[in-house]
Design a protein around this motif. Structure first.
Motif, mmCIF file in Angstrom:
data_model
loop_
_atom_site.group_PDB
_atom_site.id
_atom_site.type_symbol
_atom_site.label_atom_id
_atom_site.label_comp_id
_atom_site.label_asym_id
_atom_site.label_seq_id
_atom_site.Cartn_x
_atom_site.Cartn_y
_atom_site.Cartn_z
ATOM 1 N N UNK A 56 -9.280 0.667 -0.678
ATOM 2 C CA UNK A 56 -8.266 -0.035 -1.186
ATOM 3 C C UNK A 56 -7.542 -0.804 0.095
ATOM 4 N N UNK A 57 -7.418 -0.215 1.157
ATOM 5 C CA UNK A 57 -6.890 -0.848 2.283
ATOM 6 C C UNK A 57 -7.685 -2.567 2.557
ATOM 7 N N UNK A 164 3.658 11.678 1.680
ATOM 8 C CA UNK A 164 5.167 11.374 1.612
ATOM 9 C C UNK A 164 5.587 11.781 3.071
ATOM 10 N N UNK A 165 5.160 12.553 4.044
ATOM 11 C CA UNK A 165 5.656 12.854 5.334
ATOM 12 C C UNK A 165 5.492 11.462 6.052
ATOM 13 N N UNK A 166 4.712 10.438 5.775
ATOM 14 C CA UNK A 166 4.351 9.410 6.782
ATOM 15 C C UNK A 166 5.957 8.611 7.234
ATOM 16 N N UNK A 167 6.927 8.958 6.417
ATOM 17 C CA UNK A 167 8.226 8.317 6.767
ATOM 18 C C UNK A 167 8.903 9.169 7.685
ATOM 19 N N UNK A 181 3.677 0.121 5.821
ATOM 20 C CA UNK A 181 3.363 1.175 5.051
ATOM 21 C C UNK A 181 3.028 0.669 3.645
ATOM 22 N N UNK A 182 2.001 0.550 3.048
ATOM 23 C CA UNK A 182 1.527 0.022 1.943
ATOM 24 C C UNK A 182 1.473 1.515 0.873
ATOM 25 N N UNK A 183 2.091 1.358 -0.391
ATOM 26 C CA UNK A 183 2.216 2.350 -1.177
ATOM 27 C C UNK A 183 1.257 2.307 -2.321
ATOM 28 N N UNK A 184 0.424 2.904 -2.749
ATOM 29 C CA UNK A 184 -0.340 3.005 -3.791
ATOM 30 C C UNK A 184 -0.590 4.290 -4.608
ATOM 31 N N UNK A 185 -0.253 4.435 -5.832
ATOM 32 C CA UNK A 185 -0.359 5.934 -6.443
ATOM 33 C C UNK A 185 0.435 6.786 -5.544
ATOM 34 N N UNK A 186 -0.156 7.848 -5.154
ATOM 35 C CA UNK A 186 0.347 8.835 -4.556
ATOM 36 C C UNK A 186 0.112 8.595 -2.926
ATOM 37 N N UNK A 187 -0.372 7.545 -2.778
ATOM 38 C CA UNK A 187 -0.998 7.189 -1.042
ATOM 39 C C UNK A 187 0.069 6.452 -0.365
ATOM 40 N N UNK A 188 0.236 6.732 0.819
ATOM 41 C CA UNK A 188 1.140 5.828 1.739
ATOM 42 C C UNK A 188 -0.129 5.529 2.934
#
Length: 196
Positions: A56-57, A164-167, A181-188
């Protein structure tokens, strides 16, 4: 559903020969996984999900000339990115021997001449600075940046596949980074452009 259709739904367009290589990789991984338990992704659907997550990236990153994937595991994201980026020199750092054996075999069997597998932890990798360093589910952002200091420079970009811990993680290092930070589904997807 075939892989091409799955990728298209995510806005990822790849030449048919690359999709065929990724389908071959899926079958190889399934086969090896039965014996060696390389990944929790046991079904074709689950492996396709990991392939899509890995690719995806490509819709938002700059294409690198060289890529290091830290802790490649069963091939996500590094091996999959190598298949999709045949012009990119890709180094896969993976300390676990059974995964290294699989990655080396798969690279030869599928014909990925741009892949080199390093059977070591990232601290042991020696190389000129990479254009892109990626990692999925390996330690926190601050430590990843520290562990790759010797093989990166101010032009090195980073692509970390995070939950989610990326933040929380980015708070510790954000003052010195230009990132998205690009969010897609449950992924950051944490995409860091160079280092200040």
């Amino acid at each position: 559903m075939d892989l091409r259709t799955c990728l298209r739904q995510e806005g990822i367009e790849l030449p048919i020969e690359i999709i065929e290589k990724l389908e071959h990789f899926t079958l190889l991984l399934q086969e090896w996984n039965r014996v060696h338990n390389l990944t929790g992704a046991k079904t074709v659907e689950a492996i396709y999900g990991n392939i899509i997550d890995s690719l995806y990236p490509l819709v938002f990153i700059e294409r690198p000339k060289s890529l290091l994937d830290v802790g490649t595991g069963a091939g996500f994201p590094g091996f999959v990115l190598a298949a999709a980026l045949p012009e990119t020199e890709v180094v896969l750092a993976e300390p676990l021997k059974k995964r290294v054996a699989f990655l080396k075999y798969a690279a030869i069997d599928i014909g990925l001449e741009n892949v080199k597998v390093e059977a070591k932890r990232v601290e042991g990798v020696e190389h000129t600075p990479f254009d892109l360093i990626s990692s999925r589910a390996v330690t926190n952002t601050k430590l990843l940046l520290e562990l790759t200091e010797n093989i990166s420079d101010s032009h090195t970009n980073y692509l970390f596949y995070k939950g989610s811990r990326v933040f929380e993680e980015i708070e510790a290092v954000q003052h010195q980074l230009d990132y998205d930070i690009v969010q897609k589904n449950q992924r950051n997807y944490l995409y860091i452009r160079g280092r200040v």
